[in-house]
Scaffold this active site. Structure first.
Site, PDB file in Angstrom:
ATOM      1  N   TYR A  97       0.790  -0.974   0.080  1.00  0.00           N
ATOM      2  CA  TYR A  97      -0.072  -0.054   0.075  1.00  0.00           C
ATOM      3  C   TYR A  97       0.778   1.334   0.237  1.00  0.00           C
ATOM      4  O   TYR A  97       1.894   1.000   0.843  1.00  0.00           O
ATOM      5  CB  TYR A  97      -0.994  -0.147   1.322  1.00  0.00           C
ATOM      6  CG  TYR A  97      -1.790   1.363   1.292  1.00  0.00           C
ATOM      7  CD1 TYR A  97      -2.792   1.401   0.677  1.00  0.00           C
ATOM      8  CD2 TYR A  97      -1.099   2.304   1.914  1.00  0.00           C
ATOM      9  CE1 TYR A  97      -3.778   2.496   0.765  1.00  0.00           C
ATOM     10  CE2 TYR A  97      -1.880   3.652   2.249  1.00  0.00           C
ATOM     11  CZ  TYR A  97      -3.048   3.715   1.685  1.00  0.00           C
ATOM     12  OH  TYR A  97      -3.652   4.874   1.573  1.00  0.00           O
ATOM     13  N   GLU A 126      -3.302   7.621  -4.201  1.00  0.00           N
ATOM     14  CA  GLU A 126      -3.203   6.263  -3.271  1.00  0.00           C
ATOM     15  C   GLU A 126      -3.050   5.179  -4.601  1.00  0.00           C
ATOM     16  O   GLU A 126      -3.670   5.187  -5.643  1.00  0.00           O
ATOM     17  CB  GLU A 126      -4.374   6.081  -2.958  1.00  0.00           C
ATOM     18  CG  GLU A 126      -4.347   4.673  -1.969  1.00  0.00           C
ATOM     19  CD  GLU A 126      -5.661   4.656  -1.082  1.00  0.00           C
ATOM     20  OE1 GLU A 126      -5.855   5.010   0.034  1.00  0.00           O
ATOM     21  OE2 GLU A 126      -6.801   4.120  -1.758  1.00  0.00           O
TER      22      GLU A 126
END
Lengths: 389, 287
Positions: free
Chosen positions: A109, A197
């Site tokens: 992530y 993101e």
């Protein structure tokens, strides 16, 4: 302003961040031609909507033959998708991203955002990327690393080292990771982003890093200096009433209740919703007509609420500051002349010249009841909504 | 006594010749605020509302004693205007402008850390000490001099809080603004009210999002002795539409109205669940 995954990936690609091989299929394209031109043995068809949770909602489909690819494209294109993050109506699918699948060895992530607590740009990373990242953040916060980046220094090597600490990257992968993070940061500054993101950022079986999914959000207040980003806006992904509100510069969010609210100021608009809920009602919307509102804006607000068929009564709560309540009262009467409203309207005017305002509204229009206190207003609006349904 | 501003405060207005600047400067002058000069680049040497206009803030400082500046400059140029005021260390900078790009405010906040200037806002109504000095866009007429200090993140909610405390009046009211990156926070304001002799009760109006109220609650436990009444707006707001996980990760699920109420109650704050409850709570403390 949100953009689609395919648009985000194009931006990443422009900044030399590796993405999977993909093609975009839009409404009106020929399926035959598209499938014939896209080689390979398997594909992933991804619905492009402004929402997360697409996979679980059936918006991401696999295809293992060209025939199957055609079917999957056909299945998604032109439909609407309801996910955990959308409302019950869902969002229309007008674009598909068809991708070559990557062999995932590991999911990371990685994100950048403006952090209001530190007043800085913050980078976040975790070795446990994927859809369960929020749970991991909650249950095992030690698995999440974050670092603030000082705007004067910009992004440095140590930021990358700090973030990569728990990612178990080999030397070559760390080099790629640093490159990706630095490029992301440059894109973040260049575009006035508020969020970038990449989740997951995968390590594929050939040991290279690849952005498998990407979400971006941009500062609406800065779009005036980013014409290219602004042109990526897809209005089909917005609620039509919210879109209309934006055109009139009204701050509106659709909710599920039956009591329409027209309020000046965002804080007071929230407080009015609180008050309605506290007294047992359900607000139909959040609507801020602006701190210094005018009669004309109230008219536009009435017109918006008329479009929402679930509204049963309207609570107008205006605190007259610089704009006097008597002027607002005249505006409300005029608005009722100009619109086709048939719903009961409860009006609370407070602040400058509130008494004169109330006097003007008294017995002037059968739909209007003027009240003098917050709780009284909320209760009456709830009662009137009940009588209507 | 009061907080930050009083009858002697000499004020500069940046963006004085624009329509908003003109209107609110006139309102301020009518209220009795000592606005002494204005800045609009390109209009230096002229007068506006009988006040001298300069091209730069630095020219103003050569000719006037300035204690505070108020900024009505359009959003695209507002961070520039704040930095120009910080450069000459004007003690108090009040930025009313809304819609400033958030990345413009990051360097502003960095530079303020090394400066003696204090920033209120942006995107705020400003600050008022009733009957003495008004800097900003709040309606002067609803205020009355008294002993309640008000600090709030939202504009119109500040006005409602003023209205709710009209029995006792206000010492000073500060709207700190709702933008993600802003100047003075609750903690600084609470500190000033705690030390202000005119303030007997503090009203703190918060909002969902961020953790400023939680941090304030922690601070109150050790550093504030005066009674505080607090309302948090947004208990009924549905979770905002969002994409991506970063926001949730960074906030760790904090920032709900319930979290804030709980934190404040643990710190001994008198919380009220609706706006209409502020008046009763304040009256109870002051009688």
């Amino acid at each position: 302003m949100y953009i689609h995954e395919y648009q985000s990936k194009r931006l990443l690609h422009t900044y030399e961040i590796p993405i999977p091989r993909s093609e975009v299929f839009t409404q009106g394209d020929s399926i035959e031609k598209f499938v014939a031109n896209f080689g390979g043995e398997s594909w992933i068809v991804k619905a492009q909507i402004h929402s997360g949770g697409r996979g679980k909602a059936g918006g991401i489909l696999w295809a293992h033959t060209k025939e199957e690819l055609k079917q999957q494209i056909d299945k998604l294109m032109g439909t609407t998708l309801v996910t955990k993050q959308t409302d019950a109506a869902g969002l229309p699918i007008n674009t598909l991203l068809v991708e070559k699948p990557a062999n995932i060895k590991h999911e990371i992530y990685l994100s950048l955002l403006v952090d209001r607590a530190s007043k800085k740009i913050t980078a976040i990373a975790s070795a446990e990327g994927g859809i369960n990242i929020e749970e991991i953040a909650e249950t095992s916060p030690e698995k999440i690393s974050s670092v603030n980046i000082h705007k004067t220094s910009g992004i440095q090597g140590y930021h990358c080292r700090l973030l990569a600490q728990n990612l178990n990257l080999n030397k070559a992968q760390f080099k790629q990771f640093s490159h990706i993070l630095k490029q992301m940061y440059t894109l973040f500054l260049d575009s006035d982003a508020s969020l970038i993101e990449i989740n997951p950022l995968i390590i594929s079986d050939d040991e290279s890093l690849l952005a498998l999914d990407a979400k971006m959000n941009f500062d609406d207040n800065a779009l005036f200096r980013h014409k290219k980003i602004a042109s990526l806006k897809d209005t089909s992904q917005e609620n039509p009433i919210e879109l209309k509100a934006k055109q009139h510069d009204l701050n509106y969010v659709k909710l599920d209740g039956s009591i329409g609210c027209i309020v000046n100021g965002a804080g007071l608009a929230m407080a009015t919703m609180d008050l309605i809920k506290h007294n047992g009602g359900e607000p139909a919307n959040f609507l801020d007509v602006g701190g210094n509102t005018t009669g004309q804006r109230v008219t536009q607000a009435f017109n918006l609420l008329i479009d929402d068929k679930s509204v049963r009564s309207i609570f107008v709560n205006i605190f007259g500051g610089i704009v006097r309540c008597d002027v607002i009262a005249e505006g409300i009467l005029q608005a009722l002349e100009e619109t086709e409203l048939t719903l009961p309207v409860v009006v609370l005017l407070q602040g400058t010249n509130s008494e004169q305002g109330k006097e003007i509204l008294k017995n002037k229009h059968k739909l209007i009841t003027a009240v003098s206190e917050l709780t009284e207003g909320a209760k009456l609006a709830i009662e009137k909504a009940g009588a209507q349904s | 006594m009061s907080v930050l501003i009083d009858e002697h405060t000499q004020i500069l207005c940046q963006g004085i010749t624009g329509s908003v600047g003109t209107f609110h400067t006139q309102q301020g002058l009518d209220y009795g605020s000592k606005i002494v000069a204005g800045v609009t680049p390109g209009k230096g040497g002229s007068t506006h509302l009988d006040l001298p206009v300069y091209n730069t803030v630095s020219e103003v400082m050569q000719n006037h004693e300035i204690d505070a500046t108020v900024i009505y400059v359009p959003a695209a140029f507002a961070a520039d205007a704040i930095l120009e005021a910080v450069e000459v260390e004007i003690p108090l900078i009040v930025c009313i402008t809304e819609g400033i790009p958030v990345q413009d405010m990051i360097p502003v906040s960095d530079i303020l850390k090394t400066s003696s200037s204090l920033l209120i806002g942006p995107n705020c109504p400003g600050i008022i000490t009733p009957d003495q000095c008004k800097i900003g866009i709040m309606p002067g007429s609803i205020h009355k001099a008294g002993n309640v200090g008000i600090v709030s993140r939202s504009g119109t909610l500040t006005y409602v809080a003023v209205d709710q405390t009209c029995d006792h009046g206000q010492s000073t009211c500060i709207g700190i603004g709702g933008d993600p990156i802003h100047g003075l926070d609750f903690i600084e304001c609470l500190t000033m009210f705690e030390h202000d002799r005119a303030t007997e009760v503090i009203v703190l109006v918060g909002e969902i999002g961020g953790t400023a109220e939680e941090e304030a609650a922690e601070f109150i436990q050790t550093a504030v002795n005066k009674p505080i009444v607090s309302y948090i707006a947004g208990a009924s707001a549905p979770p905002g539409k969002r994409m991506g996980h970063a926001g949730a990760i960074i906030s760790g699920g904090k920032g709900t109205a319930e979290d804030k109420y709980k934190a404040l109650e643990n710190a001994g704050v008198h919380t009220v669940r609706t706006l209409a409850g502020i008046s009763e709570a304040v009256n109870k403390i002051l009688t």
